[in-house]
Write an enzyme that holds these catalytic residues in place. Structure first.
Site, PDB file in Angstrom:
ATOM      1  N   HIS A  44      -9.138 -49.076  15.088  1.00 41.35           N
ATOM      2  CA  HIS A  44      -8.787 -48.477  13.783  1.00 41.35           C
ATOM      3  C   HIS A  44      -9.817 -47.353  13.321  1.00 41.35           C
ATOM      4  O   HIS A  44     -10.655 -47.190  14.046  1.00 41.35           O
ATOM      5  CB  HIS A  44      -9.138 -49.389  12.408  1.00 41.35           C
ATOM      6  CG  HIS A  44     -10.581 -50.112  12.600  1.00 41.35           C
ATOM      7  ND1 HIS A  44     -11.212 -50.984  13.409  1.00 41.35           N
ATOM      8  CD2 HIS A  44     -11.551 -49.569  11.941  1.00 41.35           C
ATOM      9  CE1 HIS A  44     -12.192 -51.186  13.170  1.00 41.35           C
ATOM     10  NE2 HIS A  44     -12.576 -50.317  12.166  1.00 41.35           N
ATOM     11  N   HIS A 130     -13.542 -41.053  14.071  1.00 40.61           N
ATOM     12  CA  HIS A 130     -13.562 -41.534  15.518  1.00 40.61           C
ATOM     13  C   HIS A 130     -12.827 -43.014  15.395  1.00 40.61           C
ATOM     14  O   HIS A 130     -12.920 -43.957  14.387  1.00 40.61           O
ATOM     15  CB  HIS A 130     -14.664 -41.541  16.112  1.00 40.61           C
ATOM     16  CG  HIS A 130     -15.664 -42.544  15.578  1.00 40.61           C
ATOM     17  ND1 HIS A 130     -16.430 -42.042  14.442  1.00 40.61           N
ATOM     18  CD2 HIS A 130     -16.209 -43.679  15.866  1.00 40.61           C
ATOM     19  CE1 HIS A 130     -17.176 -43.066  14.038  1.00 40.61           C
ATOM     20  NE2 HIS A 130     -17.250 -44.314  14.966  1.00 40.61           N
TER      21      HIS A 130
END
Length: 192
Positions: A44, A130
């Site tokens: 995620h 990220h």
């Protein structure tokens, strides 16, 4: 006394995208077995880590961030490129880049402000979107770090994922390890 919840705000990737990323970075897992690699179903984009909170905090957090989420535009995330914090020579966190996007930057900013207004600590660090792939628990020996860096140069994954909602996530611990569960989902404008 109720057990506190470990909360964070995230954009969850579709299952097929999670699996594609996980498959693409298999060479990293083979090169550095001493890394705690993230399972495919946990991949995620973290927008904000909240930490341990009383159980009722999830509802209050939802109310606090709902206006920011409803104003934010849905976006398509461009994924690809590998790196590490602080770097691949001495990695602590290994990640896949999410290309900067003004809509994502604005969403992050607005969520930070909403959380600060609700009494949560403001994170003053630069937002570097990220997908965390792995965490290094104990420093990698130089040969293992080189093998990881070499493997990273061979991964050429490029993907796209629609960011249509922000989820309030809770980390649950069990004998089988940690599990992430969404306790609330807030649609972004145009994300439904």
């Amino acid at each position: 006394m109720p057990t506190p919840l470990r909360l964070f705000l995230a954009i969850n990737l579709p299952p097929a995208e999670r699996q594609a990323i996980h498959d693409a970075v298999a060479p990293l897992r083979a090169a550095a077995r001493g890394v705690s690699w993230v399972a495919a179903d946990k991949l995620h984009l973290t927008l904000k880590f909240i930490g341990a909170q009383p159980p009722e905090a999830a509802d209050a957090l939802r109310a606090a961030i709902a206006p920011a989420a409803s104003r934010a535009a849905a976006a398509t995330l461009a994924l690809g490129g590998l790196g590490a914090f602080p770097d691949l020579r001495a990695p602590r966190v290994i990640w896949m880049r999410v290309q900067p996007d003004p809509r994502l930057e604005l969403l992050h900013h607005d969520l930070e402000i909403a959380c600060a207004d609700a009494g949560y600590e403001l994170d003053g660090r630069t937002f570097r979107p990220h997908i965390t792939l792995g965490r290094v628990r104990e420093r990698l020996a130089p040969p293992a770090a080189r093998a990881l860096a070499d493997a990273a140069r061979g991964v050429h994954y490029r993907g796209r994922a629609r960011a249509a909602s922000v989820e309030i996530m809770v980390t649950e611990q069990s004998a089988q390890g940690s599990r992430y569960r969404a306790v609330a989902s807030l649609a972004l404008a145009g994300g439904a």
